[in-house]
Scaffold this motif. Sequence first.
Motif, PDB file in Angstrom:
ATOM      1  N   PRO A  84       0.840  -1.204   0.000  1.00  0.00           N
ATOM      2  CA  PRO A  84       0.000   0.000   0.000  1.00  0.00           C
ATOM      3  C   PRO A  84       0.873   1.252   0.000  1.00  0.00           C
ATOM      4  O   PRO A  84       1.620   1.496   0.948  1.00  0.00           O
ATOM      5  N   ARG A  89      -2.145   6.696  -2.393  1.00  0.00           N
ATOM      6  CA  ARG A  89      -3.196   5.893  -1.766  1.00  0.00           C
ATOM      7  C   ARG A  89      -3.660   4.770  -2.698  1.00  0.00           C
ATOM      8  O   ARG A  89      -4.854   4.584  -2.935  1.00  0.00           O
ATOM      9  N   GLU A  90      -2.687   4.054  -3.210  1.00  0.00           N
ATOM     10  CA  GLU A  90      -2.996   2.916  -4.062  1.00  0.00           C
ATOM     11  C   GLU A  90      -2.500   1.623  -3.418  1.00  0.00           C
ATOM     12  O   GLU A  90      -1.646   1.636  -2.529  1.00  0.00           O
ATOM     13  N   VAL A  91      -3.062   0.525  -3.904  1.00  0.00           N
ATOM     14  CA  VAL A  91      -2.581  -0.802  -3.519  1.00  0.00           C
ATOM     15  C   VAL A  91      -1.856  -1.379  -4.723  1.00  0.00           C
ATOM     16  O   VAL A  91      -2.433  -1.524  -5.805  1.00  0.00           O
ATOM     17  N   ARG A 123      -7.398   2.231  -3.445  1.00  0.00           N
ATOM     18  CA  ARG A 123      -7.773   1.528  -2.217  1.00  0.00           C
ATOM     19  C   ARG A 123      -9.265   1.203  -2.189  1.00  0.00           C
ATOM     20  O   ARG A 123      -9.685   0.227  -1.552  1.00  0.00           O
ATOM     21  N   LEU A 131      -8.000  -4.124   3.417  1.00  0.00           N
ATOM     22  CA  LEU A 131      -7.156  -2.962   3.702  1.00  0.00           C
ATOM     23  C   LEU A 131      -6.606  -3.015   5.117  1.00  0.00           C
ATOM     24  O   LEU A 131      -5.458  -2.633   5.375  1.00  0.00           O
TER      25      LEU A 131
END
Length: 329
Positions: A84, A89-91, A123, A131
């Motif tokens: 993450p 704010r990405e996975v 996300r 998460l």
Amino acid sequence: MANEEKKIWGIHTKDDNLFLKENVIAIGWHEMGDLSKIEANRDAFKEKYTATYSDAKKGSIATGAGMLYRFCYEAQIGDYVVFPSIINREVNIGVVEGTYVYDPSQPDYVQTRKVKWLKHLPRTAFSQGALYEIGSAMSFFTVKNYADEFMAALDKDFKKNYSSDSEDDSVGATAEDIIENTADFILKELSRKLKGYDLENFVADLLRAMGYRTKVSPQGGDSGIDITAYKDELPPRILVQVKNQNGDINETTIQSLKGAMREGDYGLFVTLSNYTKNAQKYLESTPIIRGINGTELVDLILKYYEDLSEKYRKMIPLKKVYIPVSKEE
């Protein structure tokens, strides 16, 4: 789960650009040097870790050495990685492409492995439970509970979006996990840091935060009464006994509190553990004595946390946050 033989690892970093631009995953502990020079077993890693970090606590030795061992030896080429990133704010999901490499040119993250990033997803594409799992406090860890969800995200037709109108069934479970982890942390800190008379002083401070006037009995001269509390200037008097022990409290122990009470008194028994069945029956049949177990004590601490003395707020550091709960709640 697809790719049953492949493990899925989670990893955190404070240097997102290193991971994303140089196609690596990495962890720190640069003082450990080249991990490949350490014998490939956990005991050897613990021994090296202890020698390197002489002030490390016993628990952190096992945790730190274990992460380093897994990163160097257990993670295999072909395993998957979930990372993450904070900056966008990405996975990010990738596959391990290289063996362990020690890179002393890096200022912080010297323990490295090459990866190929396969997908970068918002996300909102993942459930709250997924998460939460990759939000682990550890730097390098195994993803287990929501592994299938991350693997499904690699499919070309993957379009799941938990920001849409669909209900996220994992929200309730995630909230419960957070609450349980917080309760466990509080009880462990109380048990570890407050023994005997120290716990009595803490309970007295909690009662003060709840609006009671309290007096802690002198050590060794309390006749079984640890704290005397009043709600205001007038009776009734509340006699408090505090026990920090591993086993459950039995009926006889509570009866000793009853024996110290005079007519008109109320009793309060506080323990970090719980009560035996006979003790619970005794409390139910003796309404002038209230028993508080570890779970109930945590609830009171959370309710009155901001009114505790600064000393105890520092001892049990908590941050007030809002967590998502299921609509039924």
